[in-house]
Design a protein around this motif. Structure first.
Motif, PDB file in Angstrom:
ATOM      1  N   GLY A 111      -4.082  12.027  -8.960  1.00  0.00           N
ATOM      2  CA  GLY A 111      -4.767  10.742  -8.964  1.00  0.00           C
ATOM      3  C   GLY A 111      -5.773  10.628 -10.094  1.00  0.00           C
ATOM      4  O   GLY A 111      -6.069  11.604 -10.800  1.00  0.00           O
ATOM      5  N   ILE A 112      -6.294   9.428 -10.264  1.00  0.00           N
ATOM      6  CA  ILE A 112      -7.195   9.140 -11.385  1.00  0.00           C
ATOM      7  C   ILE A 112      -8.393  10.083 -11.409  1.00  0.00           C
ATOM      8  O   ILE A 112      -8.750  10.643 -12.440  1.00  0.00           O
TER       9      ILE A 112
ATOM     10  N   GLY B 111      -6.032   6.904  -4.231  1.00  0.00           N
ATOM     11  CA  GLY B 111      -5.425   5.868  -5.039  1.00  0.00           C
ATOM     12  C   GLY B 111      -6.398   4.761  -5.374  1.00  0.00           C
ATOM     13  O   GLY B 111      -7.339   4.483  -4.632  1.00  0.00           O
ATOM     14  N   ALA B 112      -6.166   4.114  -6.493  1.00  0.00           N
ATOM     15  CA  ALA B 112      -7.055   3.044  -6.953  1.00  0.00           C
ATOM     16  C   ALA B 112      -6.578   1.686  -6.431  1.00  0.00           C
ATOM     17  O   ALA B 112      -5.411   1.482  -6.122  1.00  0.00           O
TER      18      ALA B 112
ATOM     19  N   ARG C 139       0.870  -1.171   0.000  1.00  0.00           N
ATOM     20  CA  ARG C 139       0.000   0.000   0.000  1.00  0.00           C
ATOM     21  C   ARG C 139       0.913   1.228   0.000  1.00  0.00           C
ATOM     22  O   ARG C 139       1.882   1.284   0.758  1.00  0.00           O
ATOM     23  N   ASP C 140       0.605   2.191  -0.851  1.00  0.00           N
ATOM     24  CA  ASP C 140       1.460   3.366  -1.006  1.00  0.00           C
ATOM     25  C   ASP C 140       0.838   4.572  -0.312  1.00  0.00           C
ATOM     26  O   ASP C 140      -0.077   5.201  -0.848  1.00  0.00           O
ATOM     27  N   PRO C 141       1.329   4.946   0.885  1.00  0.00           N
ATOM     28  CA  PRO C 141       0.750   6.084   1.596  1.00  0.00           C
ATOM     29  C   PRO C 141       0.965   7.416   0.898  1.00  0.00           C
ATOM     30  O   PRO C 141       0.248   8.378   1.166  1.00  0.00           O
ATOM     31  N   THR C 142       1.948   7.492  -0.008  1.00  0.00           N
ATOM     32  CA  THR C 142       2.272   8.757  -0.662  1.00  0.00           C
ATOM     33  C   THR C 142       1.479   8.980  -1.941  1.00  0.00           C
ATOM     34  O   THR C 142       1.552  10.059  -2.519  1.00  0.00           O
ATOM     35  N   ARG C 143       0.758   7.977  -2.394  1.00  0.00           N
ATOM     36  CA  ARG C 143      -0.013   8.088  -3.636  1.00  0.00           C
ATOM     37  C   ARG C 143      -1.447   7.629  -3.394  1.00  0.00           C
ATOM     38  O   ARG C 143      -1.929   6.667  -3.995  1.00  0.00           O
ATOM     39  N   GLY C 144      -2.103   8.311  -2.494  1.00  0.00           N
ATOM     40  CA  GLY C 144      -3.510   8.042  -2.259  1.00  0.00           C
ATOM     41  C   GLY C 144      -3.811   6.710  -1.624  1.00  0.00           C
ATOM     42  O   GLY C 144      -4.934   6.225  -1.705  1.00  0.00           O
ATOM     43  N   ARG C 145      -2.797   6.071  -1.019  1.00  0.00           N
ATOM     44  CA  ARG C 145      -2.958   4.764  -0.368  1.00  0.00           C
ATOM     45  C   ARG C 145      -3.383   3.669  -1.339  1.00  0.00           C
ATOM     46  O   ARG C 145      -4.088   2.722  -0.980  1.00  0.00           O
TER      47      ARG C 145
END
Length: 513
Positions: free
Chosen positions: A271-272, A278-279, A208-214
């Protein structure tokens, strides 16, 4: 009623020492006045007070003031509010709290008993003295509760527990380390060794990426771990092959992160959906599933592992960028997925999937205008005869996607009618002269026999993005796309600019006049 209004005003001011509005920054004073005058909107009671935490003022003068709330002097978890106004007039308020607070602030449960309740779950090996304080817990749909906020930590974990101050039940808990970003190493199938931003847990890491929208990745196979987020003990993911299930998860997460970075860096899109979220990504889907798709309902990408013979897992970088770009199209123009608009929808994903690949400039998956060439088992990287799902510079190489526009183009499957727009974009970016990418000759003769001098990928991508987000509608066809992209070029580079003229020439080169 008058008494309540007066008491409420005093309570609001008490957050700033009971001074007059004039003693506060004017923007904060105005927002406090709006809270006072719109108590129903903010679910404010006579026992509430508000402390400003953040102020943002837009270029047009719109003011956004964020407040923390207290109730009878106790912090309210879930009680924060943002007041949005302009020229002193309320535009809206962002309020999570569901109802006006009305509860006793006298606990039945002692503080030490709350620590015991939290410690039962955390364990008895916490370090130092536990921190505990009374709060009002107003998160979620249920009624607000008086609670003890208890913090326990040791070398492995740092946890906050919300313990009901009446019955000792744990209402909520969260890790104070959960969103700590960590730098992981991934051994991907298609992109080699890459770095992933992962989430640090109590005992290990999760994808899980906390820096890119989780954004995160889950197992979509039929195994016992189906539906679970990928976790790892040492933050080293995969082994370059399918024998480690995390390899494909790493490819997918790398593609998602790279796509996020492309849109953020080049188009300032967060983000999208441009909302910072994040997606979700699902990998190892189905059995011998040789496809990948975006689903807007779940805001997620799904990837199959291929058919086990001719194609492998569909998680190459350009495919990841392609799928996520379907989400961007859905949240902007909403191009209907049939006819000419459907072809433009598919082309948009091919275009931005390719731009993601160029943005990454990965040495193992070198950028080109081939779509999905990495997934073909027989391909030799750098060879001149690589197979691909689509060939943007010469769409007819797949034997089904026309190079040039014709009036019946909309009757084709959208994956084939996209070819004309793909070729337009290649000509706009690179021109009609022969070029070589990834060892493949990208010759692109025009339909009208003319030549096109490309603008470069940066300008071409920005023109298409502005057309998509500003001018395309759900039913845009090829003729309207020509007008939209010329308008976009006029906006970005000036009316009648060389860039706008090149857009027109590139469309004429694929017979869209």
């Amino acid at each position: 009623m008058q008494l309540k209004s007066r008491l409420f005003s005093v309570a609001v001011l008490a957050a700033f020492g009971g001074s007059a509005f004039a003693a506060q920054p004017p923007v904060v004073g105005r927002a406090l006045g709006l809270i006072r005058n719109h108590a129903a909107v903010t679910r404010a009671s006579v026992n509430d007070a508000f402390q400003a935490r953040d102020v943002i003022v837009d270029a047009n003068g719109t003011e956004h003031v964020r407040f923390d709330r207290t109730y009878a002097g106790l912090p309210v978890i879930g009680g924060d509010v943002v007041m949005h106004s302009r020229n002193g007039q309320l535009k809206s308020a962002s309020v999570a709290q569901r109802a006006v607070l009305n509860l006793s602030t006298k606990p039945k449960l002692a503080a030490n008993d709350a620590v015991v309740a939290a410690g039962t779950e955390f364990g008895s090996d916490f370090a130092g003295a536990p921190q505990r304080s009374l709060v009002v817990y107003a998160r979620g749909a249920g009624a607000a509760r008086l609670a003890w906020q208890v913090s326990l930590s040791n070398s492995r974990a740092d946890m906050t527990y919300i313990v009901d101050a009446q019955n000792g039940r744990i209402l909520d808990r969260w890790s104070n380390h959960e969103t700590a970003a960590a730098s992981g190493v991934a051994k991907t199938m298609y992109s080699g060794d890459v770095t992933l931003t992962t989430n640090s847990l109590f005992s290990g890491f999760e994808m899980r990426d906390p820096t890119r929208g989780r954004m995160y990745v889950i197992d979509a196979s039929n195994s016992r771990t189906s539906g679970q987020i990928y976790k790892d003990a040492d933050n080293v993911w995969g082994n370059y092959a399918l024998s480690d299930a995390a390899t494909i998860a790493a490819d997918a997460q790398y593609g998602a992160a790279t796509t996020w970075d492309y849109y953020k860096t080049i188009h300032n899109r967060n983000g999208i959906a441009d909302d910072g979220k994040g997606a979700l990504t699902r990998v190892h889907y189905g059995f011998n599933y040789a496809n990948a798709f975006w689903n807007d309902a779940c805001f997620c990408m799904t990837y199959g592992d291929g058919n086990g013979t001719t194609v492998g897992p569909l998680v190459s970088l350009d495919i990841a960028g392609h799928e996520m770009s379907h989400g961007v199209t859905s949240r902007t123009a909403g191009l209907i997925y049939s006819g000419e608009s459907g072809g433009l929808n598919e082309a948009t994903s091919d275009i931005f999937g390719t731009m993601v690949e160029f943005h990454a400039n990965n040495p193992q998956d070198t950028p080109d205008y081939l779509i999905g060439e990495e997934i073909y088992a027989a391909n030799v990287p750098g060879s001149s005869n690589q197979r691909a799902l689509r060939y943007m510079y010469n769409p007819i190489a797949d034997t089904r996607s026309p190079n040039c526009y014709a009036s019946d183009l909309g009757n084709l499957d959208v994956h084939y009618s996209s070819g004309v727009a793909n070729r337009f974009f290649y000509l706009l970016a690179e021109g009609s002269g022969a070029k070589t990418f990834s060892g493949v000759n990208h010759a692109a003769p025009t339909c009208n026999g003319g030549s096109v001098a490309g603008l470069g990928r940066d300008k071409a991508g920005k023109i298409w993005y502005r057309a998509l987000t500003v001018y395309f509608t759900s039913d845009t066809g090829y003729a309207a796309a020509r007008v939209a992209t010329i308008n976009a070029a006029n906006d970005l580079y000036g009316i009648g600019s060389a860039e706008a003229n090149t857009v027109a020439a590139a469309w004429s080169a694929v017979s869209v006049n």
